[in-house]
Design an enzyme around this catalytic site. Structure first.
Site, PDB file in Angstrom:
ATOM      1  N   ALA A  63      -0.929  -7.664   4.581  1.00 45.07           N
ATOM      2  CA  ALA A  63      -1.657  -9.673   4.826  1.00 45.07           C
ATOM      3  C   ALA A  63       0.223  -9.669   3.735  1.00 45.07           C
ATOM      4  O   ALA A  63       0.472  -8.941   3.129  1.00 45.07           O
ATOM      5  CB  ALA A  63      -2.391  -9.874   4.592  1.00 45.07           C
ATOM      6  N   GLY A 107      -3.583  -4.583   5.621  1.00 41.99           N
ATOM      7  CA  GLY A 107      -4.162  -5.459   7.627  1.00 41.99           C
ATOM      8  C   GLY A 107      -3.433  -4.251   7.764  1.00 41.99           C
ATOM      9  O   GLY A 107      -2.906  -4.251   9.581  1.00 41.99           O
ATOM     10  N   GLU A 110      -5.860  -1.567   8.699  1.00 40.73           N
ATOM     11  CA  GLU A 110      -6.591  -1.851   9.206  1.00 40.73           C
ATOM     12  C   GLU A 110      -5.888  -2.333  11.172  1.00 40.73           C
ATOM     13  O   GLU A 110      -6.828  -2.654  11.787  1.00 40.73           O
ATOM     14  CB  GLU A 110      -6.973  -3.678   8.796  1.00 40.73           C
ATOM     15  CG  GLU A 110      -7.234  -3.365   7.699  1.00 40.73           C
ATOM     16  CD  GLU A 110      -8.361  -4.163   6.635  1.00 40.73           C
ATOM     17  OE1 GLU A 110      -9.145  -5.230   6.293  1.00 40.73           O
ATOM     18  OE2 GLU A 110      -6.838  -4.810   6.398  1.00 40.73           O
ATOM     19  N   GLU A 130      -6.047  -3.043  -1.156  1.00 38.39           N
ATOM     20  CA  GLU A 130      -6.584  -4.860  -2.064  1.00 38.39           C
ATOM     21  C   GLU A 130      -6.955  -4.742  -3.162  1.00 38.39           C
ATOM     22  O   GLU A 130      -6.617  -5.988  -3.296  1.00 38.39           O
ATOM     23  CB  GLU A 130      -7.184  -5.902  -0.867  1.00 38.39           C
ATOM     24  CG  GLU A 130      -6.062  -4.955   0.473  1.00 38.39           C
ATOM     25  CD  GLU A 130      -6.436  -4.219   1.723  1.00 38.39           C
ATOM     26  OE1 GLU A 130      -6.490  -4.821   2.897  1.00 38.39           O
ATOM     27  OE2 GLU A 130      -7.168  -3.431   1.712  1.00 38.39           O
TER      28      GLU A 130
HETATM   29  N1  T1G Z   1       3.083  -9.969   1.321  1.00 36.64           N
HETATM   30  C1  T1G Z   1       4.149 -10.464   0.532  1.00 36.64           C
HETATM   31  N2  T1G Z   1       5.381  -9.996   0.655  1.00 36.64           N
HETATM   32  C2  T1G Z   1       5.746  -8.318   0.107  1.00 36.64           C
HETATM   33  C3  T1G Z   1       4.123  -7.720   0.097  1.00 36.64           C
HETATM   34  C4  T1G Z   1       3.528  -8.270   1.174  1.00 36.64           C
HETATM   35  N3  T1G Z   1       2.037  -7.111   1.257  1.00 36.64           N
HETATM   36  N4  T1G Z   1       4.693  -6.422   0.541  1.00 36.64           N
HETATM   37  C5  T1G Z   1       5.250  -6.492  -0.841  1.00 36.64           C
HETATM   38  N5  T1G Z   1       6.181  -7.715  -0.454  1.00 36.64           N
HETATM   39  C6  T1G Z   1       7.955  -8.077  -0.717  1.00 36.64           C
HETATM   40  C7  T1G Z   1       7.723  -7.802  -2.151  1.00 36.64           C
HETATM   41  O1  T1G Z   1       7.195  -9.062  -3.579  1.00 36.64           O
HETATM   42  C8  T1G Z   1       8.984  -7.443  -2.638  1.00 36.64           C
HETATM   43  O2  T1G Z   1      10.023  -9.179  -2.440  1.00 36.64           O
HETATM   44  C9  T1G Z   1       9.818  -7.105  -1.393  1.00 36.64           C
HETATM   45  O3  T1G Z   1       8.663  -7.261  -0.350  1.00 36.64           O
HETATM   46  C10 T1G Z   1      10.392  -5.520  -1.680  1.00 36.64           C
HETATM   47  O4  T1G Z   1       8.846  -4.665  -1.942  1.00 36.64           O
HETATM   48  C11 T1G Z   1      -5.740  -8.650   5.431  1.00 36.64           C
HETATM   49  C12 T1G Z   1      -5.765  -9.420   2.987  1.00 36.64           C
HETATM   50  C13 T1G Z   1       4.782  -2.132   0.200  1.00 36.64           C
HETATM   51  C14 T1G Z   1       4.889  -0.643  -0.971  1.00 36.64           C
HETATM   52  O5  T1G Z   1      -0.963  -4.775  -1.433  1.00 36.64           O
HETATM   53  O6  T1G Z   1       2.873  -2.367  -2.756  1.00 36.64           O
HETATM   54  O7  T1G Z   1      -3.656  -6.386   3.713  1.00 36.64           O
HETATM   55  O8  T1G Z   1      11.097  -8.906  -4.778  1.00 36.64           O
HETATM   56  O9  T1G Z   1       9.665  -4.260  -4.338  1.00 36.64           O
HETATM   57  O10 T1G Z   1       8.892  -0.492  -3.950  1.00 36.64           O
HETATM   58  O11 T1G Z   1      -7.064  -6.390   4.117  1.00 36.64           O
HETATM   59  O12 T1G Z   1       5.666  -3.928  -1.817  1.00 36.64           O
HETATM   60  O13 T1G Z   1      12.401  -8.228  -3.399  1.00 36.64           O
HETATM   61  O14 T1G Z   1      11.130 -10.804  -3.780  1.00 36.64           O
HETATM   62  O15 T1G Z   1       7.845  -4.058  -3.788  1.00 36.64           O
HETATM   63  O16 T1G Z   1       9.700  -0.448  -1.555  1.00 36.64           O
HETATM   64  C15 T1G Z   1      -2.229  -5.277   1.276  1.00 36.64           C
HETATM   65  C16 T1G Z   1       1.878  -4.530  -1.230  1.00 36.64           C
HETATM   66  C17 T1G Z   1      -2.160  -7.166   1.398  1.00 36.64           C
HETATM   67  C18 T1G Z   1       0.808  -3.286  -0.350  1.00 36.64           C
HETATM   68  C19 T1G Z   1       7.089  -1.490  -1.078  1.00 36.64           C
HETATM   69  N6  T1G Z   1      -1.281  -4.098   0.735  1.00 36.64           N
HETATM   70  N7  T1G Z   1       3.049  -4.184  -1.601  1.00 36.64           N
HETATM   71  O17 T1G Z   1       7.313  -1.349  -2.132  1.00 36.64           O
HETATM   72  O18 T1G Z   1       9.411  -2.567  -2.408  1.00 36.64           O
HETATM   73  S1  T1G Z   1      -3.957  -7.954   1.297  1.00 36.64           S
HETATM   74  C20 T1G Z   1      -0.341  -5.113  -0.433  1.00 36.64           C
HETATM   75  C21 T1G Z   1       3.585  -3.033  -1.896  1.00 36.64           C
HETATM   76  C22 T1G Z   1      -4.273  -7.023   3.112  1.00 36.64           C
HETATM   77  C23 T1G Z   1      -6.036  -7.577   4.826  1.00 36.64           C
HETATM   78  C24 T1G Z   1      -5.675  -7.830   3.172  1.00 36.64           C
HETATM   79  C25 T1G Z   1       4.691  -2.227  -1.912  1.00 36.64           C
HETATM   80  C26 T1G Z   1       6.140  -1.436  -1.143  1.00 36.64           C
HETATM   81  P1  T1G Z   1      11.336  -9.298  -3.807  1.00 36.64           P
HETATM   82  P2  T1G Z   1       8.660  -4.003  -3.239  1.00 36.64           P
HETATM   83  P3  T1G Z   1       9.060  -1.149  -2.556  1.00 36.64           P
END
Ligand code: T1G
Length: 714
Positions: A63, A107, A110, A130
């Site tokens: 998400a 997500g 999912e 999450e």
């Molecule tokens: N949403 C918004 N921005 C995100 C994002 C996300 N999910 N993931 C990364 N970014 C932005 C981050 O802030 C950065 O921005 C840029 O992308 C590059 O990220 C419904 C509710 C995927 C392993 O927890 O673990 O789904 O600093 O530097 O090192 O059940 O990002 O460049 O402006 O981290 O290559 C669950 C979170 C969400 C994954 C890539 N998902 N992301 O790592 O790049 S909750 C997560 C990561 C959800 C559902 C629920 C990592 C990555 P900027 P980065 P990276």
């Protein structure tokens, strides 16, 4: 069709491509675009099956976390429409295949599990991270995952949040095929093989949900493990409850239960704090006056001076990142000791299954022990990790200045000393920077990068990027005494000692902070690090000490008795053969003696005051550091404390915590302590100003990030 999601066809296969760089987050318009694609292909008679794939470097990474902050509690009742969209994918009459590369997280996984089949490239990762954001899967992940992988794996992945690789996901039944070669072509071939078959809907796969009797021990063990691993944290327990609901309730009711648990977590301060941390760890990498496209210095060969505890750990850090290291010592015995410690550390990791023996052997081959500077003239970076004395460090930097090649980065692992003075021993202060690793260096994630007044932007940018490659969180700080982390730690531990002098017991102080969420109480932490470290530094700065200001007395007294902590078997506590802390009546005598000499009448002190005194001492000093420009943002301080000092992530960091309490309340409490305890508690002007203006530390960015020492803490 929006630009966020593209559709195309390859013969009878409809292809839906998510196009939302950098990580294909499910930002508004993305789920809708996917649903529209499924609907479009559903109606298209020429399309017999559908492939969902991510454009760019990854499948859907979850998400859009940025959207969470915008959700109001009003939405609490309705919940996001994302679930319905996934149901539409699952109810498609044509097989839908998810093609995964990069990370299918949250997500994203999912969405893939709502598809009928999943294929992935070997390097792909899938996970439900999450809980690391203080929430739980909120789009049926806790219901579909145990149906695919079974209860034990489902509960582990949702409660831990750690991803797994494609091979393991195949073994666990989460994906159906690992595609060698081109992913899209592999997915199309797979989809063609499913044409005309009845879609396999994950919600209907109940075979792996086990029985109540069989599942009970799994959930009990998971709850226990989560209590130990994530003490006081809500989300892991909620994730376990949701997966348990999947085993006890019909699918739709299980989803409802998940929604309740998800929204409870989402609107809790813990998730706000952990989301602050998520973006904070990315924010600290951005240095306003260092251009993003600045020329980096290649770092492929490194030297480490000193094979002691820190030097050995630092050598392991570089070797673990695949960078060869020349490790220099002055005497063979010291070198042998250093190498033996490195081997022992690796062997322990192999024993605990963290590394393979092969990985250890490869890493040991990258570490070259030596007693000379042979080969140093060819190195890209040299890290000095010798004894914490200015004269010795300047001698070493003087030598390096003559030996190292012009473009080499010269770094010091000093934890307190003036980086500019160290740099002054060279003719190239622009190539000098502080790289303050935390002990044990091969374990602790924090790397405090100390900017000298001459440190070049290329050197800063290179070290910031390098810290990520080394698996560290690099935070740039200014060059004042103790930099950021240790400078704040002084008042933190000072107040802990004062509280004991004033009447609290050693155990009460440590328990209050442990219950607050610190990994360990401040006094026990002192025993772990060694009370003599601070004692020696205090003695070195004795003359600079302001005699009019109250100084903590107890720890010096313990050190004069040779009680340095765990390393001498006694400090604030005495330690048994398993290093377990035990109450020591000897310490009570010392406390009584010091109180008598200082004329202190002991009083009862409750846990709330203990926490406020110790944590607000951190916050007040943090505010000074911000206004003096030794930290760029309050989040930088938060990230330092989470990754270097065992501060609980679910509280977001000391500055975030203060913002959550409200700076008006914090200021009032600090002012109260100022009245009671004098000058040490003078409120930082920034705290006073922001409190009056109704603002937060997170609203403040240091305009003048100053590398050089100035202000009261020069
Ligand atoms: N949403 C918004 N921005 C995100 C994002 C996300 N999910 N993931 C990364 N970014 C932005 C981050 O802030 C950065 O921005 C840029 O992308 C590059 O990220 C419904 C509710 C995927 C392993 O927890 O673990 O789904 O600093 O530097 O090192 O059940 O990002 O460049 O402006 O981290 O290559 C669950 C979170 C969400 C994954 C890539 N998902 N992301 O790592 O790049 S909750 C997560 C990561 C959800 C559902 C629920 C990592 C990555 P900027 P980065 P990276």
């Amino acid at each position: 069709m929006s630009e966020l999601v593209l559709t195309s066809k390859d013969g009878e296969i409809g292809i839906i491509t998510v196009n939302n760089p950098p990580v294909n987050a499910l930002s508004p318009g993305v789920p809708e675009g996917i649903a529209a694609g499924v609907e479009e292909f559903g109606k298209d008679p020429s399309v017999k099956a559908i492939v969902l794939i991510g454009g760019g470097r990854t499948f859907i990474a979850g998400a859009d976390i940025k959207e969470f902050g915008k959700m109001t509690s009003g939405e609490r009742k309705r919940g996001p429409g994302f679930l319905e969209i996934l149901d539409r994918i699952e109810m498609s009459s044509k097989p839908v295949v998810a093609a995964i590369h990069g990370t299918a997280f949250g997500g994203g996984l999912e969405t893939a599990m709502a598809c009928h089949y999943r294929v992935a490239v070997p390097a792909a990762q899938v996970g439900q991270p999450e809980v690391k954001l203080g929430i739980i899967p909120g789009a049926a992940g806790t219901q579909r995952l145990p149906r695919l992988a079974g209860v034990a794996i489902g509960v582990k992945m949702c409660a831990d949040g750690d991803p797994i690789g494609a091979a393991e996901a195949l073994k666990d039944g989460i994906i159906d095929q690992v595609v060698q070669g081109d992913l899209l072509q592999g997915a199309i071939a797979f989809a063609k093989g499913k044409i005309g078959t009845a879609p396999r809907r994950t919600r209907d796969l109940n075979g792996k949900l086990g029985s109540e009797q069989a599942n009970a021990p799994i959930f009990a063990a998971a709850r226990d493990a989560a209590r130990k691993k994530a003490r006081n944290v809500l989300a892991p327990q909620a994730a376990i409850d949701a997966v348990e609901a999947a085993t006890k309730l019909p699918y739709e009711e299980g989803v409802k239960r998940e929604q309740e648990l998800f929204l409870n977590c989402l609107f809790d301060n813990q998730s706000k704090a952990l989301i602050h941390v998520f973006f904070g760890e990315r924010e600290v990498a951005k240095i306003p006056d260092v251009p993003k496209d600045i020329q980096m210095i290649p770092v492929n060969k490194v030297g480490v001076i000193g094979a002691g505890t820190m030097g050995g750990g630092i050598a392991m850090v570089f070797a673990n990142a695949g960078i060869p290291v020349l490790l220099k010592e002055t005497e063979q015995a010291a070198l042998d000791r250093g190498i033996a410690t490195i081997q022992k550390n690796y062997a322990n990791s192999v024993k605990r299954g963290r590394f393979t023996q092969e990985f250890m052997d490869q890493r040991m081959k990258l570490i070259h022990p030596q007693l000379t500077y042979d080969g140093f003239a060819d190195l890209d970076m040299i890290v000095e990790a010798v004894f914490e004395g200015m004269e010795l460090k300047k001698k070493v930097f003087g030598d390096l200045d003559k030996i190292a090649k012009p473009g080499a980065i010269l770094a010091s692992n000093t934890s307190t000393l003036n980086v500019d003075e160290i740099a002054s021993a060279t003719t190239r202060p622009h190539m000098v920077i502080g790289t303050h690793f935390f002990s044990p260096a091969n374990v602790m994630r924090l790397l405090e990068l100390v900017r000298g007044k001459a440190s070049s932007k290329e050197v800063i940018a290179t070290c910031m990027a390098l810290s990520k490659k080394l698996g560290k969180v690099g935070v740039l700080v200014g060059n004042c005494r103790g930099f950021v982390g240790n400078r704040m730690f002084g008042p933190y531990r000072r107040e802990a000692q004062f509280l004991v002098e004033e009447g609290a017991t050693v155990e009460a102080v440590d328990k209050a902070l442990y219950d607050y969420g610190m990994a360990m109480g401040p006094l026990a932490t002192g025993d772990l690090a060694g009370l003599d470290v601070g004692w020696r530094i205090r003695k070195e700065f004795k003359d600079a000490e302001d005699k009019s200001v109250r100084q903590p007395l107890l720890e010096d007294r313990l050190c004069e008795m040779g009680r340095f902590g765990q390393k001498t078997g006694a400090g604030w506590y005495k330690y048994d053969e398993n290093r377990r802390p035990l109450h020591d009546p000897e310490v009570d005598k010392v406390i009584e003696q010091v109180r008598k000499e200082a004329g202190i009448q002991p009083r009862h002190i409750g846990a709330e005051e203990i926490v406020d005194r110790v944590i607000y001492a951190l916050v007040n000093e943090g505010a000074r550091i911000l206004e003096q420009g030794f930290a760029l943002r309050s989040v930088d301080i938060d990230i330092i404390y989470l990754n270097g000092y065992g501060y609980p992530a679910y509280r977001g960091g000391p500055m975030w915590y203060a913002d959550t309490v409200g700076l008006d309340k914090v200021y009032a409490r600090v002012s109260e302590f100022h009245k009671q305890h004098g000058a040490l508690w003078e409120p930082a002007p920034l705290l006073a100003r922001l409190a009056k203006e109704g603002k937060k530390f997170s609203d403040f960015t240091s305009s003048a990030f100053s590398a050089t020492a100035k202000g009261s803490n020069a």
